[in-house]
Scaffold this active site. Structure first.
Site, PDB file in Angstrom:
ATOM      1  N   ASP A 292      37.493  35.638  35.054  1.00  0.00           N
ATOM      2  CA  ASP A 292      37.342  36.053  36.442  1.00  0.00           C
ATOM      3  C   ASP A 292      36.281  35.249  37.197  1.00  0.00           C
ATOM      4  O   ASP A 292      35.401  34.624  36.594  1.00  0.00           O
ATOM      5  CB  ASP A 292      36.942  37.535  36.508  1.00  0.00           C
ATOM      6  CG  ASP A 292      38.118  38.463  36.233  1.00  0.00           C
ATOM      7  OD1 ASP A 292      39.169  37.975  35.789  1.00  0.00           O
ATOM      8  OD2 ASP A 292      37.959  39.682  36.443  1.00  0.00           O
TER       9      ASP A 292
ATOM     10  N   HIS B  15      41.891  37.356  42.943  1.00  0.00           N
ATOM     11  CA  HIS B  15      40.723  38.228  42.706  1.00  0.00           C
ATOM     12  C   HIS B  15      39.967  38.457  44.013  1.00  0.00           C
ATOM     13  O   HIS B  15      38.752  38.663  43.990  1.00  0.00           O
ATOM     14  CB  HIS B  15      39.814  37.583  41.654  1.00  0.00           C
ATOM     15  CG  HIS B  15      38.879  38.532  40.973  1.00  0.00           C
ATOM     16  ND1 HIS B  15      39.233  39.816  40.622  1.00  0.00           N
ATOM     17  CD2 HIS B  15      37.582  38.390  40.564  1.00  0.00           C
ATOM     18  CE1 HIS B  15      38.208  40.415  40.030  1.00  0.00           C
ATOM     19  NE2 HIS B  15      37.185  39.573  39.989  1.00  0.00           N
TER      20      HIS B  15
ATOM     21  N   HIS C 210      35.033  38.887  46.571  1.00  0.00           N
ATOM     22  CA  HIS C 210      34.675  39.809  45.488  1.00  0.00           C
ATOM     23  C   HIS C 210      34.014  41.087  46.021  1.00  0.00           C
ATOM     24  O   HIS C 210      32.970  41.522  45.537  1.00  0.00           O
ATOM     25  CB  HIS C 210      33.736  39.103  44.495  1.00  0.00           C
ATOM     26  CG  HIS C 210      33.773  39.713  43.121  1.00  0.00           C
ATOM     27  ND1 HIS C 210      33.010  40.803  42.747  1.00  0.00           N
ATOM     28  CD2 HIS C 210      34.473  39.383  42.014  1.00  0.00           C
ATOM     29  CE1 HIS C 210      33.219  41.100  41.483  1.00  0.00           C
ATOM     30  NE2 HIS C 210      34.119  40.253  41.006  1.00  0.00           N
TER      31      HIS C 210
ATOM     32  N   HIS D  89      34.369  35.759  31.955  1.00  0.00           N
ATOM     33  CA  HIS D  89      34.094  35.159  33.261  1.00  0.00           C
ATOM     34  C   HIS D  89      33.832  33.670  33.112  1.00  0.00           C
ATOM     35  O   HIS D  89      33.247  33.237  32.115  1.00  0.00           O
ATOM     36  CB  HIS D  89      32.899  35.839  33.933  1.00  0.00           C
ATOM     37  CG  HIS D  89      33.122  37.294  34.240  1.00  0.00           C
ATOM     38  ND1 HIS D  89      33.016  38.276  33.287  1.00  0.00           N
ATOM     39  CD2 HIS D  89      33.458  37.916  35.398  1.00  0.00           C
ATOM     40  CE1 HIS D  89      33.273  39.457  33.831  1.00  0.00           C
ATOM     41  NE2 HIS D  89      33.538  39.265  35.121  1.00  0.00           N
TER      42      HIS D  89
END
Length: 280
Positions: free
Chosen positions: A100, A151, A155, A245
């Protein structure tokens, strides 16, 4: 009657018969060769009820036949989920690795290199504000067979946004992905795992499936590469989705951990791949 008269009448009859036969033969030959005498045309039949007017071609008759082609399939709509998918169905020991917040040019290339070395495909859920500056990394992801997911742009915590703001976050990032890899994203992940009804509905409207995770490495807390490896190996199981990540901070531990647990999982018989388009 005298004999000479009988002979004369019989000769006349024979001559007439011969003439009729010759005329019939000439007519047949003329029909074949086109050189014989013209014959009278036969009378035309009386017009029936269907022959009173000239037939006109109809649109139906001129329409091409379509019965031999495949039936036209209705477009498949992405279902609106009430919860995100947590694992991927599959046969045998299948797992999915996800990363991510990227792409980050400091860490993403190393992760891509490791995946390429072991011929493993993964999923990258990218943020638009990172992707727009590193589109070449998105293109490499797609070229290597990885899945590029949405995503959001910045964020945010989606549960604190309205529908219009959530849509803007998804659409902006989707446009960047589409331009970089040649197709819109088919998967999305809510930041922080904070899902709501609007996120599911808007994601489905944009043709995306929601994917969460089964094993959280918590690598964003920088617990050490060894701890990350232990969490992945302890949580390994068929259908598991691993969360790591490749951006959002110092991800050097995540890079080192991948180099350790990836060959270990493969040696244990796990098949690391990406999900299909339409999960069950």
């Amino acid at each position: 009657m005298k004999t000479d008269q009988l002979l004369t009448r019989r000769g006349a009859l024979l001559a007439g018969a011969a003439a009729v036969a010759a005329a019939g033969t000439a007519g047949v030959l003329g029909a074949v060769t086109g050189t014989g005498p013209a014959r009278p045309a036969a009378p035309a039949p009386a017009p029936g009820p269907r022959a009173r007017g000239a037939l006109r071609p109809s649109a139906y008759r001129l329409r091409p036949l379509t019965g031999y082609g495949p039936p036209a399939a209705a477009p498949v709509r992405t279902p609106v989920r009430q919860a995100p998918l947590l694992e991927m169905p599959g046969r045998g020991r299948t797992m999915v690795l996800t990363f991510d917040d990227g792409p980050d040019p400091r860490y993403t290339p190393d992760i891509l290199d490791t995946l390429a070395e072991y011929r493993v495909r993964a999923m990258f859920f990218v943020c638009g504000e990172m992707a727009v500056e590193n589109r070449e990394l998105l293109a490499r992801m797609a070229d290597d067979g990885h899945v590029v997911g949405n995503h959001t742009w910045s964020h945010p915590l989606l549960t604190r946004l309205g529908r219009r703001e959530i849509r803007a976050e998804m659409e902006r990032t989707g446009e960047v992905i589409d331009r970089a890899v040649g197709e819109p994203p088919r998967w999305f992940r809510a930041p922080y795992g904070a899902w709501n009804r609007a996120a599911f509905q808007l994601g489905a409207e944009l043709g995306m499936e929601p994917l969460a995770w089964t094993v959280d490495t918590l690598d964003w807390t920088t617990p050490g590469a060894g701890t990350i490896v232990e969490r992945v190996e302890d949580g390994a199981a068929p259908g598991v989705v691993v969360l790591s990540h490749d951006a959002g901070g110092d991800r050097s531990q995540s890079v080192r951990a991948l180099r350790s647990y990836l060959p270990s999982l493969l040696d244990s018989g796990y098949h690391l791949t990406v999900p299909g388009r339409r999960p069950a």
